[in-house]
Scaffold this active site. Structure first.
Site, short mmCIF file in Angstrom:
data_model
loop_
_atom_site.label_atom_id
_atom_site.label_comp_id
_atom_site.label_asym_id
_atom_site.label_seq_id
_atom_site.Cartn_x
_atom_site.Cartn_y
_atom_site.Cartn_z
N GLU A 92 -2.57 -9.62 9.50
CA GLU A 92 -1.69 -10.50 8.73
C GLU A 92 -0.28 -10.59 9.30
O GLU A 92 0.39 -11.62 9.19
CB GLU A 92 -1.57 -10.03 7.27
CG GLU A 92 -2.84 -10.17 6.45
CD GLU A 92 -3.59 -8.87 6.35
OE1 GLU A 92 -3.81 -8.22 7.40
OE2 GLU A 92 -3.97 -8.50 5.22
N HIS B 242 0.82 -1.22 0.00
CA HIS B 242 0.00 0.00 0.00
C HIS B 242 0.85 1.26 0.00
O HIS B 242 0.47 2.27 0.59
CB HIS B 242 -0.95 0.00 1.20
CG HIS B 242 -2.03 -1.05 1.11
ND1 HIS B 242 -3.24 -0.82 0.50
CD2 HIS B 242 -2.06 -2.33 1.53
CE1 HIS B 242 -3.98 -1.92 0.55
NE2 HIS B 242 -3.29 -2.86 1.17
N ASP C 63 -1.11 -4.85 6.10
CA ASP C 63 -2.08 -5.73 5.45
C ASP C 63 -1.67 -6.00 4.00
O ASP C 63 -0.95 -5.20 3.39
CB ASP C 63 -3.50 -5.12 5.48
CG ASP C 63 -3.55 -3.75 4.83
OD1 ASP C 63 -2.54 -3.01 4.92
OD2 ASP C 63 -4.59 -3.41 4.23
N GLU C 64 -2.14 -7.13 3.49
CA GLU C 64 -2.08 -7.44 2.06
C GLU C 64 -0.68 -7.30 1.45
O GLU C 64 -0.51 -6.77 0.35
CB GLU C 64 -3.08 -6.54 1.30
CG GLU C 64 -4.50 -6.76 1.76
CD GLU C 64 -5.52 -5.92 1.00
OE1 GLU C 64 -6.57 -6.49 0.65
OE2 GLU C 64 -5.30 -4.73 0.76
N VAL C 65 0.33 -7.77 2.16
CA VAL C 65 1.67 -7.81 1.56
C VAL C 65 1.63 -8.83 0.42
O VAL C 65 1.18 -9.96 0.60
CB VAL C 65 2.73 -8.22 2.60
CG1 VAL C 65 4.09 -8.43 1.93
CG2 VAL C 65 2.81 -7.18 3.70
#
Ligand code: NAG
Ligand code: NAG
Ligand code: NAG
Ligand code: NAG
Ligand code: NAG
Ligand code: NAG
Ligand code: NAG
Ligand code: NAG
Ligand code: NAG
Length: 566
Positions: free
Chosen positions: A386, A272, A338-340
């Site tokens: 996460e 991000h 988040d969301e790596v």
């Protein structure tokens, strides 16, 4: 001698305090209040010294006058059609004579930036039939909640220049169930003008919420000005008029501190972060690579390089500028996580791999560096789930882990001994159900995507949000680790034009779960039949404050409490 006016037998007004107090009793006598009412604090008038306690008390007194006399509403919707529901203002009407604020304790030194649990938020409120009001609390914030509750007892009158209640006498004793009652606002995907952020914090405070999570940057834009690195916002913001200056940030923090809403900033990373690539292309891997779905959860792709020496140097400098400026008015900082996306690191020349066993130690190192700098600056860290549950990072035990992927994540976090925030995409995401924001080419793709629903729809309505219990499935001995939660407004499709309707009144439902708990005194799920009239009224109070909150029901329903029960 005083007399009271019994309200019309058709009146259906309930004691409509939102969120619901722990205990309360009310009567049905009428009292009036006008602008001359004196609000005293610990035996004197408004304090004029410059402590945060004085500023908070003073501010909440001013807000009380403003709410009662400038931001109040006529409750016609809560009475029978065409009924004469208003009490008559007669010459022998009883007025509120005094409002006495009594602070029994003293505020902690960090009342403007408390950790969860530092400030006792409880209060008592007593309003006698003869018009004496006493609010007690251990803290200034408790007093301000007492005053907030007080204003919710009063209505605007169509003809008289004063407000009235029909509920005297009232006795209330109140305190919150959860210490972290927050909302997460994304100002990166779309920019929100400062006025909207102030209004949002005002509405949060009116719901006794206490944490504004400011998701200020993301891959789409970097609107945050870092004075020693002006190129970040100059190149990363969508436009030069869509930046938050250091003064803006501080002003919002101060505005929040005065109403008990701590502003907690998040700079999401290592994913991000594509917007950093406009000013610092060397720091970002897979910048805007296509197809973006392989390299990121959302366009544009782009993530910090995980084994570059320049990235730590950048972070060190950036945080050294930012953290000392935030520190006076917050104890928390959110490190994201988040969301790596592993694939993005295949395009990272310092790594060239998407293998978990290669990436995990690099992410741990990245996290350790950030945690170390945060700890040195005396901040308590937050991360997305996460980091703990997928990447199995070792985190300092004071880290607050924010869950979002599933309701089951909460248990997994607290079982590992960490404090958790609730607010899963299945319940407390406010953006869901608005439909796809990506476009589809005509043909197979469009046919397959029809009818263009989004990943977390349908819309989570207030009843669903209200039915969620943060303690569901959590054993008693771990319940203390569930410190609260947040609603979330991810903003692909939300900007200043529709922000209020997206946030309110649905966030009120979460605020009551967080303040009052999801179960009633008998341990049953709270009744939406009982909540609905109060929420309808809270919506009117928010509208009166200038918030464009959606209607809960049509007047046909609110005029008769059971008409719309099925
Ligand atoms: C409390 O208020 C409700 C709603 O107006 C009313 O129905 C009830 O009678 C009141 N309680 C008492 C004891 O007067
Ligand atoms: C309190 O409010 C009054 C205005 O009503 C203002 O004159 C005074 O400076 C304020 N005091 C503090 C400590 O903010
Ligand atoms: C404050 O003190 C008064 C008088 O002793 C007491 O009645 C009240 O419950 C106290 N309030 C709180 C919040 O402790
Ligand atoms: C990673 O890229 C490959 C193609 O190289 C793709 O098949 C896979 O789905 C991608 N993984 C993720 C998580 O996007
Ligand atoms: C790693 O890359 C390979 C080859 O492109 C792909 O098949 C695999 O799904 C990727 N793994 C992850 C975790 O994205
Ligand atoms: C990270 O960079 C160092 C120094 O360039 C190198 O020795 C090491 O192999 C790299 N690690 C990975 C996982 O690529
Ligand atoms: C983390 O632990 C879980 C559960 O043991 C496991 O499934 C997962 O593969 C681990 N992830 C990493 C990155 O080691
Ligand atoms: C109470 O709410 C929970 C969700 O928190 C739900 O699973 C349960 O079925 C509800 N119980 C009743 C009796 O409605
Ligand atoms: C209110 O609704 C109930 C249930 O529908 C109905 O029985 C009653 O007549 C209604 N009262 C009025 C005054 O409309």
């Amino acid at each position: 001698m005083w007399k009271y006016l019994v309200c019309s037998i058709f009146a259906t007004t309930a004691l409509a305090i939102w969120p619901l107090p722990v205990s309360y009793t009310n009567g049905s006598e009428t009292l009036w209040i006008d602008r001359n009412v004196r609000i005293s604090y610990n035996g004197g008038d408004e304090s004029s010294d410059n402590t945060w306690t004085s500023k908070i008390v003073n501010n909440s007194i001013q807000r009380t006058y403003d709410t009662l006399f400038n931001k109040n509403f006529v409750p016609w919707k809560f009475h029978q059609r065409n009924s004469d529901f208003e009490p008559q203002l007669t010459s022998d009407a009883t007025y509120i004579t005094s409002i006495v604020l009594q602070q029994n304790g003293s505020d902690p030194d960090n009342v403007m930036k408390p950790d969860v649990g530092d400030v006792d938020e409880s209060y008592t409120l007593s309003m006698s039939s003869s018009g004496e009001v006493v609010i007690t609390a251990l803290s200034s914030i408790g007093l301000s909640y007492g005053l907030t509750t007080f204003t919710q007892l009063f209505f605007k009158h169509t003809r008289a220049a004063c407000a009235y209640t029909t509920l005297a006498p009232v006795e209330i004793s109140d305190k919150p169930m959860f210490g972290w009652r927050g909302m997460n606002v994304d100002t990166a995907r779309t920019f929100k003008p400062m006025a909207d952020l102030y209004a949002t914090i005002d509405a949060m405070a009116y719901n006794k919420m206490n944490r504004f999570h400011w998701h200020i940057t993301d891959s789409q834009a970097w609107p945050l000005v870092i004075p020693s690195m002006p190129e970040l916002a100059d190149q990363g913001a969508y436009a030069s008029f869509q930046q938050y200056s250091a003064a803006d940030v501080q002003a919002l923090q101060e505005y929040g501190a005065l109403v008990g809403v701590e502003v907690v900033m998040e700079i999401d990373q290592p994913g991000h972060t594509a917007a950093i690539g406009y000013a610092y292309p060397d720091l970002i891997a897979a910048f805007n690579y296509q197809p973006w779905g392989y390299f990121a959860a959302e366009t544009p792709a782009g993530t910090f390089k995980l084994n570059s020496t320049e990235v730590p140097a950048f972070l060190e400098k950036m945080f050294n500028d930012l953290l000392p400026r935030l520190a006076p008015l917050t104890s928390y900082f959110h490190l994201g996580g988040d969301e790596v996306n592993a694939n993005a690191s295949t395009q990272d020349e310092t790594v060239r791999s998407n293998k978990t066993e290669v990436l995990q130690p690099l992410i741990q190192k990245f996290m350790d560096r950030n945690q170390h700098q945060l700890a040195a600056a005396d901040f308590t860290p937050l991360v997305w789930e996460e980091m703990l549950l997928d990447w199995n990072l070792t985190l300092p035990l004071n880290t607050i882990v924010q869950t979002w992927i599933s309701e089951q994540s909460v248990l997994k976090v607290v079982q590992q001994g960490y404090r958790a925030l609730v607010g899963a995409s299945s319940t407390w995401y406010l953006d869901c159900g608005h439909g796809d924001w990506v476009d589809h080419y005509q043909g197979a793709d469009a046919r397959q995507a029809y009818p263009y629903t989004d990943w977390c729809g349908p819309v989570h309505n207030w009843r669903q949000m209200y039915a969620y219990d943060p303690l569901e499935g959590i054993p008693d001995h771990l319940a203390h680790l569930v410190i609260g939660g947040e609603t979330h407004i991810w903003s692909e499709q939300t900007d200043a034009m529709n922000m209020d309707t997206m946030l309110w009144p649905r966030t009120c439902a979460a605020s009551e779960v967080l303040w009052s708990g999801a179960k009633d005194e008998q341990g049953r799920n709270r009744s939406q039949v009982l909540a609905s009239p109060r929420l309808n009224e809270m919506r009117e109070r928010l509208v009166a404050r200038g918030i464009r909150a959606e209607p809960v029901q049509m007047p046909l329903c609110t005029m008769n409490g059971t008409q719309c029960v099925v």
